[in-house]
Design a protein around this motif. Structure first.
Motif, PDB file in Angstrom:
ATOM      1  N   GLU A  22      -0.775   9.391   3.578  1.00  0.00           N
ATOM      2  CA  GLU A  22      -1.894   9.491   4.523  1.00  0.00           C
ATOM      3  C   GLU A  22      -2.276   8.144   5.125  1.00  0.00           C
ATOM      4  O   GLU A  22      -3.111   8.080   6.031  1.00  0.00           O
ATOM      5  CB  GLU A  22      -3.121  10.104   3.814  1.00  0.00           C
ATOM      6  CG  GLU A  22      -3.934   9.164   2.922  1.00  0.00           C
ATOM      7  CD  GLU A  22      -3.310   8.866   1.561  1.00  0.00           C
ATOM      8  OE1 GLU A  22      -2.074   8.975   1.429  1.00  0.00           O
ATOM      9  OE2 GLU A  22      -4.046   8.481   0.639  1.00  0.00           O
ATOM     10  N   VAL A  23      -1.683   7.076   4.615  1.00  0.00           N
ATOM     11  CA  VAL A  23      -2.118   5.728   5.012  1.00  0.00           C
ATOM     12  C   VAL A  23      -1.350   5.270   6.259  1.00  0.00           C
ATOM     13  O   VAL A  23      -0.120   5.353   6.297  1.00  0.00           O
ATOM     14  CB  VAL A  23      -1.921   4.736   3.848  1.00  0.00           C
ATOM     15  CG1 VAL A  23      -2.420   3.357   4.215  1.00  0.00           C
ATOM     16  CG2 VAL A  23      -2.635   5.237   2.600  1.00  0.00           C
TER      17      VAL A  23
ATOM     18  N   SER B  46       0.855  -1.194   0.000  1.00  0.00           N
ATOM     19  CA  SER B  46       0.000   0.000   0.000  1.00  0.00           C
ATOM     20  C   SER B  46       0.882   1.232   0.000  1.00  0.00           C
ATOM     21  O   SER B  46       1.916   1.264   0.676  1.00  0.00           O
ATOM     22  CB  SER B  46      -0.892   0.016   1.238  1.00  0.00           C
ATOM     23  OG  SER B  46      -1.935  -0.910   1.074  1.00  0.00           O
ATOM     24  N   THR B  47       0.465   2.238  -0.763  1.00  0.00           N
ATOM     25  CA  THR B  47       1.264   3.465  -0.831  1.00  0.00           C
ATOM     26  C   THR B  47       0.409   4.660  -0.442  1.00  0.00           C
ATOM     27  O   THR B  47      -0.811   4.660  -0.639  1.00  0.00           O
ATOM     28  CB  THR B  47       1.783   3.708  -2.265  1.00  0.00           C
ATOM     29  OG1 THR B  47       0.679   4.109  -3.091  1.00  0.00           O
ATOM     30  CG2 THR B  47       2.432   2.469  -2.849  1.00  0.00           C
TER      31      THR B  47
ATOM     32  N   ILE C  85      -5.681   7.908   7.015  1.00  0.00           N
ATOM     33  CA  ILE C  85      -6.640   6.880   6.605  1.00  0.00           C
ATOM     34  C   ILE C  85      -6.040   5.528   6.997  1.00  0.00           C
ATOM     35  O   ILE C  85      -4.865   5.290   6.768  1.00  0.00           O
ATOM     36  CB  ILE C  85      -6.803   6.923   5.063  1.00  0.00           C
ATOM     37  CG1 ILE C  85      -7.387   8.266   4.611  1.00  0.00           C
ATOM     38  CG2 ILE C  85      -7.634   5.760   4.533  1.00  0.00           C
ATOM     39  CD1 ILE C  85      -8.823   8.495   5.027  1.00  0.00           C
ATOM     40  N   ARG C  86      -6.868   4.667   7.579  1.00  0.00           N
ATOM     41  CA  ARG C  86      -6.339   3.336   7.935  1.00  0.00           C
ATOM     42  C   ARG C  86      -6.123   2.504   6.676  1.00  0.00           C
ATOM     43  O   ARG C  86      -6.890   2.584   5.717  1.00  0.00           O
ATOM     44  CB  ARG C  86      -7.289   2.622   8.894  1.00  0.00           C
ATOM     45  CG  ARG C  86      -7.324   3.246  10.257  1.00  0.00           C
ATOM     46  CD  ARG C  86      -7.904   2.274  11.279  1.00  0.00           C
ATOM     47  NE  ARG C  86      -7.967   2.876  12.607  1.00  0.00           N
ATOM     48  CZ  ARG C  86      -9.043   3.470  13.100  1.00  0.00           C
ATOM     49  NH1 ARG C  86     -10.142   3.532  12.397  1.00  0.00           N
ATOM     50  NH2 ARG C  86      -9.014   3.978  14.307  1.00  0.00           N
ATOM     51  N   ASN C  87      -5.101   1.679   6.733  1.00  0.00           N
ATOM     52  CA  ASN C  87      -4.705   0.867   5.583  1.00  0.00           C
ATOM     53  C   ASN C  87      -5.641  -0.329   5.406  1.00  0.00           C
ATOM     54  O   ASN C  87      -5.286  -1.462   5.698  1.00  0.00           O
ATOM     55  CB  ASN C  87      -3.266   0.389   5.811  1.00  0.00           C
ATOM     56  CG  ASN C  87      -2.765  -0.505   4.693  1.00  0.00           C
ATOM     57  OD1 ASN C  87      -3.371  -0.561   3.622  1.00  0.00           O
ATOM     58  ND2 ASN C  87      -1.666  -1.202   4.943  1.00  0.00           N
ATOM     59  N   SER C  88      -6.827  -0.081   4.906  1.00  0.00           N
ATOM     60  CA  SER C  88      -7.749  -1.215   4.712  1.00  0.00           C
ATOM     61  C   SER C  88      -7.372  -2.032   3.472  1.00  0.00           C
ATOM     62  O   SER C  88      -7.614  -3.235   3.414  1.00  0.00           O
ATOM     63  CB  SER C  88      -9.188  -0.724   4.594  1.00  0.00           C
ATOM     64  OG  SER C  88      -9.351   0.091   3.455  1.00  0.00           O
ATOM     65  N   ASN C  89      -6.753  -1.386   2.504  1.00  0.00           N
ATOM     66  CA  ASN C  89      -6.473  -2.100   1.244  1.00  0.00           C
ATOM     67  C   ASN C  89      -5.537  -3.294   1.411  1.00  0.00           C
ATOM     68  O   ASN C  89      -5.730  -4.322   0.761  1.00  0.00           O
ATOM     69  CB  ASN C  89      -5.849  -1.149   0.214  1.00  0.00           C
ATOM     70  CG  ASN C  89      -6.868  -0.182  -0.346  1.00  0.00           C
ATOM     71  OD1 ASN C  89      -8.064  -0.350  -0.127  1.00  0.00           O
ATOM     72  ND2 ASN C  89      -6.394   0.825  -1.058  1.00  0.00           N
TER      73      ASN C  89
ATOM     74  N   GLY D  67      -6.004   3.403  -5.411  1.00  0.00           N
ATOM     75  CA  GLY D  67      -6.077   3.324  -3.951  1.00  0.00           C
ATOM     76  C   GLY D  67      -7.463   3.356  -3.348  1.00  0.00           C
ATOM     77  O   GLY D  67      -7.668   2.898  -2.223  1.00  0.00           O
ATOM     78  N   ASN D  68      -8.433   3.893  -4.081  1.00  0.00           N
ATOM     79  CA  ASN D  68      -9.780   3.920  -3.503  1.00  0.00           C
ATOM     80  C   ASN D  68     -10.231   2.486  -3.236  1.00  0.00           C
ATOM     81  O   ASN D  68     -10.151   1.632  -4.130  1.00  0.00           O
ATOM     82  CB  ASN D  68     -10.748   4.604  -4.463  1.00  0.00           C
ATOM     83  CG  ASN D  68     -10.842   6.093  -4.169  1.00  0.00           C
ATOM     84  OD1 ASN D  68     -10.925   6.493  -3.010  1.00  0.00           O
ATOM     85  ND2 ASN D  68     -10.813   6.898  -5.209  1.00  0.00           N
TER      86      ASN D  68
ATOM     87  N   GLY E 229      -2.743   2.406  -4.728  1.00  0.00           N
ATOM     88  CA  GLY E 229      -2.541   3.846  -4.591  1.00  0.00           C
ATOM     89  C   GLY E 229      -1.404   4.317  -5.485  1.00  0.00           C
ATOM     90  O   GLY E 229      -0.614   3.529  -6.005  1.00  0.00           O
ATOM     91  N   GLY E 230      -1.386   5.631  -5.690  1.00  0.00           N
ATOM     92  CA  GLY E 230      -0.256   6.247  -6.387  1.00  0.00           C
ATOM     93  C   GLY E 230      -0.176   5.983  -7.870  1.00  0.00           C
ATOM     94  O   GLY E 230       0.893   6.149  -8.469  1.00  0.00           O
TER      95      GLY E 230
END
Ligand code: AMP
Ligand code: MG
Length: 436
Positions: free
Chosen positions: A199-200, A195-196, A212-216, A333-334, A261-262
């Protein structure tokens, strides 16, 4: 603060082309080593051996009804009275010398029991009235009725399950019936999840007001596991070249790398730039879909000879020039985009690396409950609710705020597919669904 390095040449493709590109690459990948596991541990794994019938299925002519084993010709005229020789139940073996049905005779038989010699049909108990050693039968039967001949389902030596097939509960039943208490499966591919985003933050940290919590990483790890891979969750990469590159290189040590993300066009969307620095080859850098338009698919390290493969290969000539490629997907990332693009593209590659023969993506069909109006141009996969009992299934879009709306997924159980050329779909029309 970022110094810009050239982006890879953008290659936006249709959904179908993106799928075909993934499928084409998936066909060429090599699954890992073979391991032998207990049958139940094989659930969800890909078979590395074919499962073969070790004997005829069924192994004897098997009654499918409770009743009387008879000769059909004795019941040409009914009612008919037959002499009852005895009874066979499931597990009994009617020795042909001792128990065979002759003219005017019958043997009581239970579902699952072997048909005695001489009999060519079973008449159901509902049409028979037995008294002592005599039975009166009210209905005729055709030869072959109410039993399955020996070997009719499969012959000894026949292949029941192909190599490269995912073992599901039915496959487990088949393997169990063939006496396979252990099965050969392919090793699970290791899939790096990266995950990138500045904000994560990790899910057990207290997030700051803009974090934002790293849900991905978690949804992806779950999807990877479900597809037959082993997820390796890497540390979160900041939107900073050096550390991002380090983590991408770490991820490329696995069999497949999934980034989230990114990958959009923002100033801090660095994933493609860093992959470009690593001499990645990009097959597409976007697909005409929503959600998930910025999705990226490519590979690193193409062209380098695979020395390990060559050394272990039984046929060095065919393997020596095999390029040692590591595939990657850059997923937007969404959270909903991440999940949808995984199902549309990444799953197929994981399944192939896990040893599965690639399968086409299957969409179900259902009737639309209420009208949809949308813009044309993108193929849409929108969270939707499939409801209705029995054959009366209908589907409608779930209320959502867009591809970040993870809460909408709690209300949805599928994705409704909207073709790119449709502006309006009326209630009652048949639409395609991707189940999740
Ligand atoms: P990006 O694709 O980096 O532009 O991110 C798009 C949106 O997804 C942003 O609102 C991010 O905060 C969010 N996002 C990115 N990575 C994650 C993640 N690992 N978990 C949850 N949301 C994320
Ligand atoms: Mg970002």
């Amino acid at each position: 603060m970022s110094t810009s390095s050239p982006l890879p040449v953008a290659r936006m493709v249709s959904f179908e082309e993106a799928r075909h590109l993934v499928e084409r690459h998936a066909v060429g990948v090599c699954p890992g080593a073979v391991e032998t596991v207990d049958l139940l541990a094989g659930l969800g794994r890909m078979l590395a051996e074919a499962i073969v019938a070790d004997r005829d299925f069924p192994p004897f002519a098997r009654a499918t009804r409770d009743g009387f084993a008879v000769r059909a010709e004795d019941l040409a005229e009914v009612p008919a009275r037959l002499e009852v020789l005895g009874e066979v139940k499931a597990g009994d073996w009617p020795e042909p010398g001792k128990c065979s049905v002759g003219r005017g005779q019958a043997v009581g038989i239970m579902t699952g029991a072997p048909l005695p010699a001489g009999a060519d049909a079973v008449v159901m108990v509902e049409y028979a009235a037995a008294a002592g050693t005599v039975v009166e039968i009210q209905r005729s039967v055709k030869p072959g009725e109410n039993y399955v001949p020996r070997g009719a389902e499969a012959r000894a030596g026949q292949q029941l399950l192909d190599r490269g097939r995912r073992l599901d509960h039915a496959g487990i039943a088949i393997a169990a019936s063939a006496g396979k208490s252990r099965v050969q499966v392919f090793r699970k591919p290791r899939v790096a999840v990266l995950s990138t985003g500045d904000e994560v933050v990790e899910i057990d940290a207290a997030p700051g007001p803009a974090e934002i919590r790293n849900s991905n990483s978690y949804s992806l790890a779950a999807q990877v596991q479900n597809a037959g891979g082993e997820a390796v969750r890497l540390a979160i990469a900041p939107d900073e070249r050096g550390r991002l590159r380090q983590l991408i290189e770490e991820g490329l040590a696995c069999d497949l790398l999934l980034l989230t993300g990114g990958v959009s066009m923002g100033k801090y969307d660095l994933v493609e730039q860093v992959l470009g620095e690593l001499k990645a080859e990009f097959y597409f850098t976007g697909a005409e879909i929503q959600p998930g338009r910025p999705v990226v698919f490519g590979s690193c390290g193409a062209g380098a000879p695979a020395r390990v493969l060559a050394a272990n290969s039984p046929s060095k000539r065919t393997r020596v020039s095999m390029p040692h490629k590591k595939y990657f997907f850059g997923l937007p990332g969404n959270p909903v985009s991440t999940m949808v693009t995984f199902e549309l593209f990444a799953r197929t590659m994981i399944e192939a690396l896990a040893g599965m023969t690639p399968q086409p993506l299957i969409f179900l069909r259902a009737q639309l409950k209420s009208e949809i109006r949308t813009k044309t141009g993108l193929k849409r996969f929108l969270p939707a609710v499939l409801s209705g009992e029995f054959e009366n299934a209908e589907v409608e879009l779930a209320r959502w705020q867009g591809s970040s709306d993870i809460a909408a997924l709690a209300r949805a159980n599928c994705y409704l597919v909207i073709p790119p050329e449709r502006e309006r779909i009326e209630a009652g029309e048949w639409v395609s669904l991707l189940m999740r």
